[in-house]
Design a protein around this motif. Structure first.
Motif, PDB file in Angstrom:
ATOM      1  N   VAL A   1      71.607  10.565 -33.465  1.00  0.00           N
ATOM      2  CA  VAL A   1      70.617  10.049 -34.412  1.00  0.00           C
ATOM      3  C   VAL A   1      69.234  10.602 -34.084  1.00  0.00           C
ATOM      4  CG1 VAL A   1      69.432   7.979 -35.236  1.00  0.00           C
ATOM      5  CG2 VAL A   1      71.921   7.958 -34.928  1.00  0.00           C
TER       6      VAL A   1
ATOM      7  N   GLY B   1      74.148  10.242 -36.490  1.00  0.00           N
ATOM      8  CA  GLY B   1      73.325  11.194 -37.211  1.00  0.00           C
ATOM      9  C   GLY B   1      74.165  12.317 -37.785  1.00  0.00           C
TER      10      GLY B   1
ATOM     11  N   VAL C   1      71.219   9.256 -41.292  1.00  0.00           N
ATOM     12  CA  VAL C   1      72.096   8.422 -40.467  1.00  0.00           C
ATOM     13  C   VAL C   1      73.209   7.845 -41.344  1.00  0.00           C
ATOM     14  CG1 VAL C   1      70.302   7.853 -38.804  1.00  0.00           C
ATOM     15  CG2 VAL C   1      70.628   6.373 -40.791  1.00  0.00           C
TER      16      VAL C   1
END
Length: 480
Positions: A253, A371, A383
């Motif tokens: 992420v 992510g 995300v």
């Protein structure tokens, strides 16, 4: 993060509870003949009313009727009550003329129940008056015949007063009334445009108002854009903190993508509140990272949080599947957006799930935020949510549509079983339907369900069958 903890962090969406009309009755000719009979039947009626009051519904109890005139008065009271389900409790024999006006005039679906006092009569001790308390089943065929001749759908539950299996069957009808109430009063948001080429997803917007009575609010991504632009950095940080309590944040992420998803999430909440939405379906294709593409790509976090609160929020413009998710949500079964992903013939399972928004309350583990640099089949990045559904019994519910436009509920019961899953930012589950996976796909695809549906917890096909009955639509089930 357990489902209970997630629920504590995300206050549930409040909607109107189902309204249940209740009327009990028996033939008044008996009362002077057998003085002890009416008080006994009225006591049974009070017990039934108390049981209904314990259910998550608003009960409109219009009391006990003894003749056709009192039945007409009850019909008028129930007509103005705007019920989602009317329950007729036949305590002993009564004439069909006493209850037909209720079914005709009230304008609501009707359930007939007949619950004798105990499991069986004491034949040696009973006289005629005692027997009459046990013959609530006697008028059931008469009522069924007259309803059929009057074009009124007939539904019944027969049993004895404290028989829990009978109350479980009655409870399914109350759960069905939850679906009836939710869809009748729902405001469905539809934002963006259909995914290009998905012909099965396209829905005539008049179908929901004409079939269920619900409203479709047509929105534009600019309705979201202006709200996202007003979200402050403080509000974004607070939403990121909430997400960290609910999700495991994967190393993939990117902080900027996480922050953008959080900012869009706050804007989504405002959009839902401002338009009074009970659900939202969306899609925008976008191009070269322009604003609307970024909004569409940033929806997944906020959509998953809304869905966990009981406001199904679904990608790919899937209005019908969002309706199915709302139906499964209001009976307490969650309902995560999914489609077929692959078949495992060695293990005998169908692997299903979807990228994008998910129902956090049905996750078997801490939901993961992953992510993604590419959303497969879509433009944008950001995300996404990843988990598998709780292991155990599940029921699929989809909304099918036929050549004449008629909608249907389509269901299939299976079991989520453990095993290997892809780690690609999707919700995925391995579902065993008790038959060859390929044969199941063939049978499921022949129902007219389309390629998306709601995956809900528990075996609930009979509840969904009852809901279809109250809604006046067809029900189809694919069995093992």
């Amino acid at each position: 993060m357990t489902a209970d903890n997630t629920a504590a962090l995300l206050p549930p969406h409040r909607r109107r509870r189902p309204r249940i009309g209740l009327v009990a009755g028996g033939l008044g000719t008996y009362w002077p003949q057998f003085p002890g009979l009416l008080p006994q039947l009225q006591e049974s009626s009070r017990y039934v009313s108390e049981r209904f009051a314990e259910m998550d519904a608003e009960v409109v109890d219009v009391g006990f009727i003894s003749d056709a005139q009192e039945g007409a008065v009850a019909a008028e009271r129930l007509r103005t009550a705007d019920c989602d389900l009317i329950v007729l409790f036949l305590t002993t024999y009564l004439t069909s003329s006493m209850v037909l006006p209720i079914a005709q005039r009230a304008g609501s679906p009707v359930l007939v129940i007949d619950l004798q006092p105990t499991e069986k009569m004491d034949h040696a001790a009973f006289d005629t008056g005692a027997w009459l308390a046990y013959c609530g089943q006697c008028p059931v065929p008469e009522v069924g015949n007259v309803f059929r001749r009057a074009g009124i759908p007939f539904r019944s539950v027969s049993g004895w007063l404290r028989q829990e299996s009978a109350w479980e069957r009655i409870g399914r009808w109350i759960s069905a009334a939850h679906v009836h109430a939710a869809l009748r009063h729902a405001r469905h948001g539809l934002m963006g445009h259909v995914y290009p080429g998905m012909l099965d997803v396209s829905t005539d917007l008049t179908l929901l108002p004409t079939t269920f009575g619900s409203h479709v609010e047509v929105l534009e991504f600019d309705d979201l854009r202006v709200r996202v632009e007003r979200v402050t950095d403080t509000e974004t940080a607070e939403r990121m903190a909430l997400a960290r309590e609910i999700f495991t944040i994967d190393d993939s992420v990117q902080e900027a993508d996480f922050a953008w998803g959080a900012r869009v999430s706050v804007g989504l909440d405002r959009l839902v509140d401002d338009f009074g939405l009970d659900s939202l379906a969306y899609y925008h294709r976008g191009l070269d990272g322009e604003q609307h593409e970024r909004l569409g790509a940033g929806m997944i976090l906020g959509a998953s949080l809304l869905t966990a609160r009981g406001i199904p929020t679904t990608g790919e413009y899937e209005l019908r599947t969002t309706v199915a998710q709302l139906a499964t949500q209001v009976v307490g079964a969650g309902g995560s957006f999914c489609e077929i992903q692959a078949l495992n013939f060695e293990d005998g399972v169908v692997e299903m799930g979807h990228d994008g928004p998910a129902h956090l309350a049905v996750s078997s583990r801490d939901p993961l935020l992953r992510g993604l640099g590419v959303y497969h089949g879509k433009r944008g990045w950001g995300v996404s949510v990843e988990f598998d559904v709780q292991h155990g019994p599940v029921t699929l519910l989809g909304l099918g549509q036929d050549r004449d436009g008629a909608l249907s509920f389509v269901a299939s019961e299976g079991v989520v079983v453990p095993g290997p899953l892809l780690a690609i930012g999707n919700t995925t589950s391995r579902v065993d339907f008790g038959r060859d996976p390929g044969e199941w796909v063939d049978a499921w695809s022949a129902t007219g369900v389309g390629h998306h549906w709601s995956l809900s917890t528990g075996h609930r096909a009979e509840t969904y069958r009852a809901a279809a009955s109250l809604l006046g639509i067809d029900f189809r089930e694919v069995r093992a």
